[in-house]
Structure formats: C-alpha cells, structure tokens
Design a protein around this motif. Structure first.
Motif, PDB file in Angstrom:
ATOM      1  N   VAL A  45     -23.442  45.110  -1.894  1.00  0.00           N
ATOM      2  CA  VAL A  45     -22.487  45.309  -2.556  1.00  0.00           C
ATOM      3  C   VAL A  45     -20.862  44.876  -2.539  1.00  0.00           C
ATOM      4  CG1 VAL A  45     -24.061  47.429  -3.723  1.00  0.00           C
ATOM      5  CG2 VAL A  45     -22.380  47.899  -1.435  1.00  0.00           C
ATOM      6  N   GLY A  46     -21.104  44.284  -1.178  1.00  0.00           N
ATOM      7  CA  GLY A  46     -19.849  43.916  -1.145  1.00  0.00           C
ATOM      8  C   GLY A  46     -18.355  43.786  -2.104  1.00  0.00           C
ATOM      9  N   ALA A  47     -17.485  44.209  -2.184  1.00  0.00           N
ATOM     10  CA  ALA A  47     -16.773  44.494  -2.716  1.00  0.00           C
ATOM     11  C   ALA A  47     -16.090  44.787  -4.374  1.00  0.00           C
ATOM     12  CB  ALA A  47     -15.247  42.980  -2.653  1.00  0.00           C
ATOM     13  N   LEU A  48     -17.769  45.624  -4.695  1.00  0.00           N
ATOM     14  CA  LEU A  48     -17.984  46.280  -5.806  1.00  0.00           C
ATOM     15  C   LEU A  48     -16.835  47.269  -5.672  1.00  0.00           C
ATOM     16  CD1 LEU A  48     -21.338  45.967  -6.654  1.00  0.00           C
ATOM     17  CD2 LEU A  48     -19.810  44.622  -7.257  1.00  0.00           C
ATOM     18  N   ASP A  49     -15.668  47.967  -5.572  1.00  0.00           N
ATOM     19  CA  ASP A  49     -15.111  48.579  -5.632  1.00  0.00           C
ATOM     20  C   ASP A  49     -13.654  48.651  -6.170  1.00  0.00           C
ATOM     21  OD1 ASP A  49     -14.417  46.938  -2.576  1.00  0.00           O
ATOM     22  OD2 ASP A  49     -13.387  48.645  -2.267  1.00  0.00           O
ATOM     23  N   MET A  50     -13.881  47.025  -6.833  1.00  0.00           N
ATOM     24  CA  MET A  50     -12.674  46.432  -7.664  1.00  0.00           C
ATOM     25  C   MET A  50     -12.338  45.679  -8.429  1.00  0.00           C
ATOM     26  SD  MET A  50     -11.166  43.997  -3.367  1.00  0.00           S
ATOM     27  CE  MET A  50     -12.028  45.333  -3.023  1.00  0.00           C
ATOM     28  N   VAL A  51     -11.924  45.381  -8.802  1.00  0.00           N
ATOM     29  CA  VAL A  51     -11.487  44.930 -10.236  1.00  0.00           C
ATOM     30  C   VAL A  51     -10.215  44.170  -9.607  1.00  0.00           C
ATOM     31  CG1 VAL A  51     -10.717  44.262 -12.556  1.00  0.00           C
ATOM     32  CG2 VAL A  51     -12.447  45.804 -12.058  1.00  0.00           C
ATOM     33  N   ASN A  52     -10.131  42.662 -10.051  1.00  0.00           N
ATOM     34  CA  ASN A  52      -9.106  41.607  -9.369  1.00  0.00           C
ATOM     35  C   ASN A  52      -7.948  41.602 -10.675  1.00  0.00           C
ATOM     36  OD1 ASN A  52      -8.878  40.461  -6.857  1.00  0.00           O
ATOM     37  ND2 ASN A  52     -11.325  40.925  -7.624  1.00  0.00           N
ATOM     38  N   PHE A  53      -6.940  41.543 -10.677  1.00  0.00           N
ATOM     39  CA  PHE A  53      -5.706  40.827 -11.432  1.00  0.00           C
ATOM     40  C   PHE A  53      -4.372  39.994 -10.789  1.00  0.00           C
ATOM     41  CE2 PHE A  53      -7.580  44.875 -13.400  1.00  0.00           C
ATOM     42  CZ  PHE A  53      -8.362  44.401 -14.575  1.00  0.00           C
ATOM     43  N   TRP A  54      -3.726  40.074 -11.531  1.00  0.00           N
ATOM     44  CA  TRP A  54      -2.718  39.188 -10.791  1.00  0.00           C
ATOM     45  C   TRP A  54      -1.630  39.851 -11.184  1.00  0.00           C
ATOM     46  CZ3 TRP A  54      -5.611  35.469  -9.010  1.00  0.00           C
ATOM     47  CH2 TRP A  54      -6.126  34.604  -9.468  1.00  0.00           C
ATOM     48  N   ALA A  55      -0.105  39.833 -10.928  1.00  0.00           N
ATOM     49  CA  ALA A  55       0.841  40.607 -10.458  1.00  0.00           C
ATOM     50  C   ALA A  55       0.583  41.577 -11.385  1.00  0.00           C
ATOM     51  CB  ALA A  55       2.196  39.349 -10.360  1.00  0.00           C
ATOM     52  N   PRO A  56       1.426  42.692 -11.001  1.00  0.00           N
ATOM     53  CA  PRO A  56       1.199  44.029 -11.981  1.00  0.00           C
ATOM     54  C   PRO A  56       1.997  44.402 -13.634  1.00  0.00           C
ATOM     55  CG  PRO A  56       2.298  44.500  -9.564  1.00  0.00           C
ATOM     56  CD  PRO A  56       1.787  43.170  -9.837  1.00  0.00           C
ATOM     57  N   ARG A  82      -8.952  50.123  -8.519  1.00  0.00           N
ATOM     58  CA  ARG A  82     -10.761  50.731  -7.921  1.00  0.00           C
ATOM     59  C   ARG A  82     -11.334  51.189  -9.277  1.00  0.00           C
ATOM     60  NH1 ARG A  82     -15.212  52.552  -5.939  1.00  0.00           N
ATOM     61  NH2 ARG A  82     -15.013  53.561  -3.632  1.00  0.00           N
ATOM     62  N   THR A  83     -12.521  50.261  -8.702  1.00  0.00           N
ATOM     63  CA  THR A  83     -13.655  51.350  -9.601  1.00  0.00           C
ATOM     64  C   THR A  83     -14.314  52.717 -10.352  1.00  0.00           C
ATOM     65  OG1 THR A  83     -15.484  50.013  -8.233  1.00  0.00           O
ATOM     66  CG2 THR A  83     -15.195  48.862  -9.994  1.00  0.00           C
ATOM     67  N   THR A  84     -14.297  52.928 -11.098  1.00  0.00           N
ATOM     68  CA  THR A  84     -14.238  54.531 -11.587  1.00  0.00           C
ATOM     69  C   THR A  84     -16.056  54.584 -11.376  1.00  0.00           C
ATOM     70  OG1 THR A  84     -14.896  53.936 -14.285  1.00  0.00           O
ATOM     71  CG2 THR A  84     -12.717  54.324 -12.535  1.00  0.00           C
ATOM     72  N   PRO A  85     -16.685  55.757 -11.066  1.00  0.00           N
ATOM     73  CA  PRO A  85     -17.953  55.759 -11.177  1.00  0.00           C
ATOM     74  C   PRO A  85     -18.744  55.577 -12.130  1.00  0.00           C
ATOM     75  CG  PRO A  85     -16.175  58.355 -10.273  1.00  0.00           C
ATOM     76  CD  PRO A  85     -16.151  57.474 -11.048  1.00  0.00           C
ATOM     77  N   ASP A  86     -18.182  55.616 -12.992  1.00  0.00           N
ATOM     78  CA  ASP A  86     -18.614  55.345 -14.476  1.00  0.00           C
ATOM     79  C   ASP A  86     -19.135  53.618 -14.371  1.00  0.00           C
ATOM     80  OD1 ASP A  86     -19.086  57.599 -15.619  1.00  0.00           O
ATOM     81  OD2 ASP A  86     -17.333  57.854 -17.464  1.00  0.00           O
ATOM     82  N   GLU A  87     -18.123  52.901 -14.597  1.00  0.00           N
ATOM     83  CA  GLU A  87     -18.013  51.563 -13.607  1.00  0.00           C
ATOM     84  C   GLU A  87     -19.052  51.112 -12.970  1.00  0.00           C
ATOM     85  OE1 GLU A  87     -13.575  50.577 -15.782  1.00  0.00           O
ATOM     86  OE2 GLU A  87     -14.297  50.479 -13.124  1.00  0.00           O
ATOM     87  N   CYS A  88     -18.702  51.518 -11.584  1.00  0.00           N
ATOM     88  CA  CYS A  88     -19.886  51.357 -11.024  1.00  0.00           C
ATOM     89  C   CYS A  88     -21.432  51.492 -11.458  1.00  0.00           C
ATOM     90  CB  CYS A  88     -19.577  52.318  -9.061  1.00  0.00           C
ATOM     91  SG  CYS A  88     -17.730  52.029  -8.414  1.00  0.00           S
ATOM     92  N   ARG A  89     -21.694  52.880 -12.135  1.00  0.00           N
ATOM     93  CA  ARG A  89     -23.289  52.978 -12.763  1.00  0.00           C
ATOM     94  C   ARG A  89     -22.979  51.805 -13.613  1.00  0.00           C
ATOM     95  NH1 ARG A  89     -20.549  57.602 -13.680  1.00  0.00           N
ATOM     96  NH2 ARG A  89     -21.914  59.769 -12.144  1.00  0.00           N
ATOM     97  N   ALA A  90     -22.571  51.156 -14.304  1.00  0.00           N
ATOM     98  CA  ALA A  90     -22.338  50.239 -15.245  1.00  0.00           C
ATOM     99  C   ALA A  90     -23.095  48.486 -14.033  1.00  0.00           C
ATOM    100  CB  ALA A  90     -21.281  49.670 -15.759  1.00  0.00           C
ATOM    101  N   ILE A  91     -21.878  49.117 -13.148  1.00  0.00           N
ATOM    102  CA  ILE A  91     -22.202  47.401 -12.512  1.00  0.00           C
ATOM    103  C   ILE A  91     -23.627  47.364 -11.319  1.00  0.00           C
ATOM    104  CG2 ILE A  91     -20.864  46.347 -10.035  1.00  0.00           C
ATOM    105  CD1 ILE A  91     -18.245  47.574 -11.144  1.00  0.00           C
ATOM    106  N   GLY A  92     -23.789  48.444 -10.977  1.00  0.00           N
ATOM    107  CA  GLY A  92     -24.918  48.671 -10.445  1.00  0.00           C
ATOM    108  C   GLY A  92     -26.252  48.644 -11.245  1.00  0.00           C
TER     109      GLY A  92
END
Length: 398
Positions: free
Chosen positions: A270-281, A304-314
C-alpha cells in the motif's frame, strides 16, 4: 527471415518511403515496405494499406473510403497496431511521417516489445513527443524539413536513419548477465523499503526500480507483458490514488492488468496510498480547497487521502488483484504506508489507514495462491522489507 519494416503513408510520402527502403537495402538488410496511407499509394509496397486496414476490429471499411480524415487516421492506427502484433519476423521498424503518419506508425511501434529497434523520422520530433513515445523505447528523429519531396537535407537525414536502424537490427544488444529481472515500484516516501528489498535480492536478480509517477507503473507492466520480467514487487501502488481522484501522476485503468495476463509472481503493498499528487498550490482544483496538504517541493503538493477515498482505493486494487490467477501476496503495514504516514508525521491518520486496509482485505478474494497478510510494522521498517523479500522468494519458488 527477420526483416526491417519500413512504414509510411505511401499516398503522401511515397518518394521518401522508397528512398529510405532503398537505403536500408543497400546495407544488406531485408526490408518490408508497409503502406499505412488512407489513399492510393504512389510507389510499390510489400504490404498494402488494404492489408493493414483489414486488421481493424470492424474490418477494412472502418479505415478506408471514409471522408473524415481524422477518423480514418485513428482507425488506421488501431489497425496497424493489431497488424504489428500479428507479425513474428520484425528485426526492427522505421517509420516516416508528419502529424497523421507519426500517430499511425508509433501506435504500431508501441505494440512491439521493448528492446526491439524502433526509429520514427518525424516532423514532430522536436516538440512534445510524449503522446507518440509514451512508455516505449521509440527513437524520434527530427526530419528538419517537411516531407514534401526529397531535398539535399532530407536525403541526409533519411540516409542516417537508414544506417541507424540497419546497425541496430544487425547488432542487437548482448544478452544480460543471466539474472532474472524483477520490477519494483518506488516513491520518495517508500525509498528505504524498496532500496532494502533490492539490496537483498540483487545478488540473484536484476532489480529494475520504477518511479511510481504514472509512467513508471505503465513501463513496468509493459516490460511484464513483453516477457522481460520474472516477477513484480509492487510496494508503491500510489498511482491508483491519482487515477481515482484527479492527481497529476495517474495510473491507467489497466493497472495490474499485466499481472493478470502474465500470472507472474506478485508481491504488492500500500505504499504512498496516503497521498494524491498535484503541482504547485495554485493548480489544485477548487473542490479540494481546505484539505490537508503537504508541500513536497515548490512544484509538487501532496494531498492526504480521506477514509472514504481510502475505501475506494482499497476496493479498486482488491477487485483487480482478484482477477490475477498467478501467485499474489499482498502485504499490509499496519503502522503506516509512507514516510509521512507515521506517528507524528504530517499524514498520520489511523482512521484512513484502517479504512484502506479493511477494504483491501474485504475485496481481495483469497485462494490457495492469493492472500493478504497484515504486519505490525511501518512500510519503511527494515523488518517489513525483509518480510516482502521473503514473501517474494516464497511464491517465486513454487
């Protein structure tokens, strides 16, 4: 007999196609001239446009004889890619083209195995070539002048390209040192883990580490599909986050597809499933304002991914790994999935991690060769790297 395939639109680039084929033949190579044009050829060819178009799923009429050039070019690209996959005598491929020809020919080149020589002489080669090269090893050569008849400069460019493809095909790279190759995925926040795994396996395996930036995962899976990998240690599956939630480094819908198709031994995590990448703010979509962010550098911002997003990812990962009939062992590090997701870290969120882990366990269907294991470790703990290494060696030996 292996041949160099010389490909172009013989309706508009016939003179150049003939010159290039003759230049390659003069080196002693055997050539096959392929027409991917959508109108009448102006020079003799060995494979006609009609023959190529016949490989389209909807037949030749889906490619030729239609008034919409854009549709015709797109359909020919599909047909040519399928044509290429049907050939077993390709020692190298060289193409010429402008905008339409480049899109057609490179579609076929991308269907060839990595390592097989591919050169594209194109009017587009000095610009953004990513749509044409993608995750392949196509060599793009600028034509410099447009291809509207031969001139003193285009003859030199085509001659040089002919010498290059002939030399590549005549003298292929020597075989590697005999070690089997493994694909591994890594991100900055999983580097300690993946580096340790590679160090433990390098004596017996050629470890190819791919940066999990969207193209990295796709390249690794293309190598698997090309028969160049003996296994995959997919510690860093973060590209799925960007695919599902609009990040800038996404996987495609075919992520894990090569694992299913090849049935290679696969260890994942599950490496780095805690994050979504964007460019500059300023580039972050308005709908994400107010979320938890971390500035990785001046040009990369992590969300940071939320609990709901993490459920969908998993669930997304689990559903796809459940299609894999080869040996699969998925490892869950209960104490955190990245360098930021650790007690005291910027992305430490036990609720989100719990949602992710539960979704994976619920969705991956266990079998005799497919299982999930929880470990009371952080992903970058040395013990986790040792466990991942042992898991791979176990399934690879069966």
């Amino acid at each position: 007999m292996k041949r160099i395939y010389v490909v172009g639109t013989a309706d508009t680039k016939g003179e150049e196609l003939g010159f290039l084929a003759d230049a390659i033949t003069a080196t002693g190579a055997t050539v096959t001239r392929v027409d991917v044009g959508t109108r009448t050829a102006t020079v003799p060819v060995d494979v006609t446009a009609e023959a190529v178009a016949g490989h389209h799923p909807d037949g030749q009429t889906a490619v030729l004889g239609i008034d919409d050039r854009g549709r015709s070019v797109a359909a020919m690209a599909t047909a040519f890619a399928r044509f290429v996959q049907s050939r077993g005598d390709v020692s190298g491929m060289i193409g010429i083209g402008g905008g339409g020809g480049t899109s057609i020919v490179t579609a076929g080149m991308r269907a060839l195995p990595l390592g097989l020589p591919k050169i594209m002489v194109s009017t587009l080669a000095s610009g953004d070539t990513a749509p044409y090269v993608d995750v392949s090893d196509i060599v793009m050569v600028p034509s410099v002048t447009d291809m509207a008849g031969l001139n003193r400069l285009s003859r030199v460019v085509l001659h040089n390209a002919a010498q290059a493809i002939s030399g590549m095909a005549r003298s292929p790279a020597p075989s590697a040192d005999g070690k089997l190759s493994l694909g591994l995925t890594m991100f900055g926040v999983t580097t300690p883990c993946v580096t340790a795994i590679a160090d433990q396996l390098r004596a017996n395996y050629d470890c190819m580490v791919f940066h999990a930036t969207g193209t990295g995962g796709r390249t690794m899976e293309k190598l698997a599909d090309s028969g160049l990998l003996a296994g995959i240690i997919d510690i860093t599956t973060t590209e799925v986050c960007d695919l599902l939630f609009g990040g800038v480094l996404p996987a495609t819908e075919d992520r894990f597809g090569a694992v299913a198709r090849t049935k290679l031994p696969y260890v994942g995590s599950v490496g780095a499933l805690d994050m979504v990448n964007f460019w500059a703010p300023p580039t972050i979509p308005e709908r994400f304002r107010g979320r938890l962010f971390y500035e990785h550098n001046s040009n990369v911002t992590l969300m940071r991914t939320t609990p709901d997003e993490c459920r969908a990812i998993g669930a997304w990962i689990g559903e796809r790994l459940s299609r894999c009939d080869g040996p699969v062992h998925f490892l869950i590090p209960e104490k955190g999935v990245s360098a930021l997701d650790i007690e005291g870290g910027a992305f430490f969120d036990q609720e989100a991690d719990a949602a992710l882990f539960e979704a994976i366990e619920r969705t991956i269907r266990p079998t005799a060769t497919r299982r999930v294991t929880r470990l009371p470790l952080h992903i970058n703990d040395p013990e986790f790297a040792r466990a991942a290494t042992a898991a791979f060696l176990d399934i690879a030996s069966k």
